[in-house]
Design an enzyme around this catalytic site. Structure first.
Site, mmCIF file in Angstrom:
data_model
loop_
_atom_site.group_PDB
_atom_site.id
_atom_site.type_symbol
_atom_site.label_atom_id
_atom_site.label_comp_id
_atom_site.label_asym_id
_atom_site.label_seq_id
_atom_site.Cartn_x
_atom_site.Cartn_y
_atom_site.Cartn_z
ATOM 1 N N GLY A 139 17.180 44.044 24.764
ATOM 2 C CA GLY A 139 18.519 43.893 24.891
ATOM 3 C C GLY A 139 19.344 43.956 26.129
ATOM 4 N N HIS A 189 17.516 30.848 25.640
ATOM 5 C CA HIS A 189 16.157 30.534 25.002
ATOM 6 C C HIS A 189 15.335 30.555 27.205
ATOM 7 C CE1 HIS A 189 11.368 28.750 23.824
ATOM 8 N NE2 HIS A 189 12.225 28.277 25.337
HETATM 9 C C1 GAR Z 1 15.146 36.559 26.810
HETATM 10 O O1 GAR Z 1 14.148 36.788 28.185
HETATM 11 C C2 GAR Z 1 15.496 35.771 25.500
HETATM 12 O O2 GAR Z 1 15.635 34.421 26.354
HETATM 13 C C3 GAR Z 1 14.054 35.760 25.415
HETATM 14 O O3 GAR Z 1 13.316 36.841 25.057
HETATM 15 C C4 GAR Z 1 13.864 37.774 25.955
HETATM 16 C C5 GAR Z 1 14.915 39.309 25.235
HETATM 17 O O4 GAR Z 1 15.241 39.820 26.397
HETATM 18 N N1 GAR Z 1 14.282 34.986 23.608
HETATM 19 C C6 GAR Z 1 13.432 34.023 23.323
HETATM 20 O O5 GAR Z 1 12.445 34.063 24.324
HETATM 21 C C7 GAR Z 1 13.655 33.194 22.063
HETATM 22 N N2 GAR Z 1 13.019 32.289 21.959
HETATM 23 P P1 GAR Z 1 16.343 40.767 25.585
HETATM 24 O O6 GAR Z 1 16.348 41.571 24.796
HETATM 25 O O7 GAR Z 1 16.309 41.679 26.991
HETATM 26 O O8 GAR Z 1 18.005 39.993 25.714
#
Ligand code: GAR
Length: 208
Positions: free
Chosen positions: A12, A110
């Protein structure tokens, strides 16, 4: 005031960037009213609770199939009266009924420059592994509207980050988050809440 519902599955940090932007008064015309997690133990839920934001948990395995899960998600979004739905590291697949119910009202961050390194199988660290394997010198992040095509909806904002010698997927992920994702996601949400994003024939136009 627009109700912003944020969908999460993990740490998150993007949710945190949204909360911080909201606290700084940068998201005028909108408020994060609910965080929905696909995992019971997602740290993102803690971040929401620490900031007094209502939370819900919808775990995929509690539903028979993707359609039942999507139906439950649609009911939750409806009950929350969502005006904007933000995927912030949401890793569970929903069927097309959800994005059809929220046309140009669902956005996703993304961790690459779409249309590179996106689509099925490109999520989280896998994206940065693929970037390093290919040897591209510039990567970044994209915020786009969600459509039925995985990572294929109208692009709202993009930001670049350099790929440096000695990068590991983890180091690159951190750089992309810090200098791209945590900046463009709150900015895109603020623009949406200020009614400054127009979509014509699949292309967005931003009123700055
Ligand atoms: C982030 O890097 C986001 O861009 C990626 O997952 C991570 C979540 O981090 N999302 C994807 O790859 C979706 N295709 P977070 O939970 O710390 O925000």
């Amino acid at each position: 005031m627009k109700n912003i519902v944020v969908l999460v599955s993990g740490g998150g940090t993007n949710l945190q960037a949204l909360i911080d932007a909201q606290k700084r008064g940068e998201i005028k015309g909108g408020e994060i009213t609910c965080v929905i997690s696909s995992k019971e133990d997602a740290y993102a839920l803690e971040r929401a609770k620490q900031n007094g934001i209502n939370t819900r948990v919808l775990v995929r395995k509690d539903f028979a199939d993707v359609h039942e899960y999507s139906k439950a998600m649609l009911s939750a979004l409806d009950e929350e009266k969502a005006d904007l739905v933000v995927y912030a590291g949401f890793m569970t697949i929903l069927d097309e009924t959800v994005c059809r119910a929220y046309p140009n009202k669902m956005m996703n961050v993304h961790p690459a420059l779409i249309p590179s390194f996106c689509g099925k199988g490109f999520y989280g660290l896998h994206v940065h592994e693929a970037v390093l394997e290919k040897g591209v010198k510039v990567t970044g992040a994209t915020v786009h509207f969600v459509t039925e095509v995985c990572d294929g909806g109208p692009i709202i904002l993009q930001e670049t980050a350099p790929v440096l010698n000695g990068d590991t997927p983890e180091i690159l992920q951190k750089r992309v988050m810090e200098i791209c994702e945590w900046k463009i996601l709150p900015k895109a949400v603020a623009l949406f809440c200020a009614d400054k994003i127009r979509v014509e024939n699949g292309i967005t136009f931003i009123e700055e």
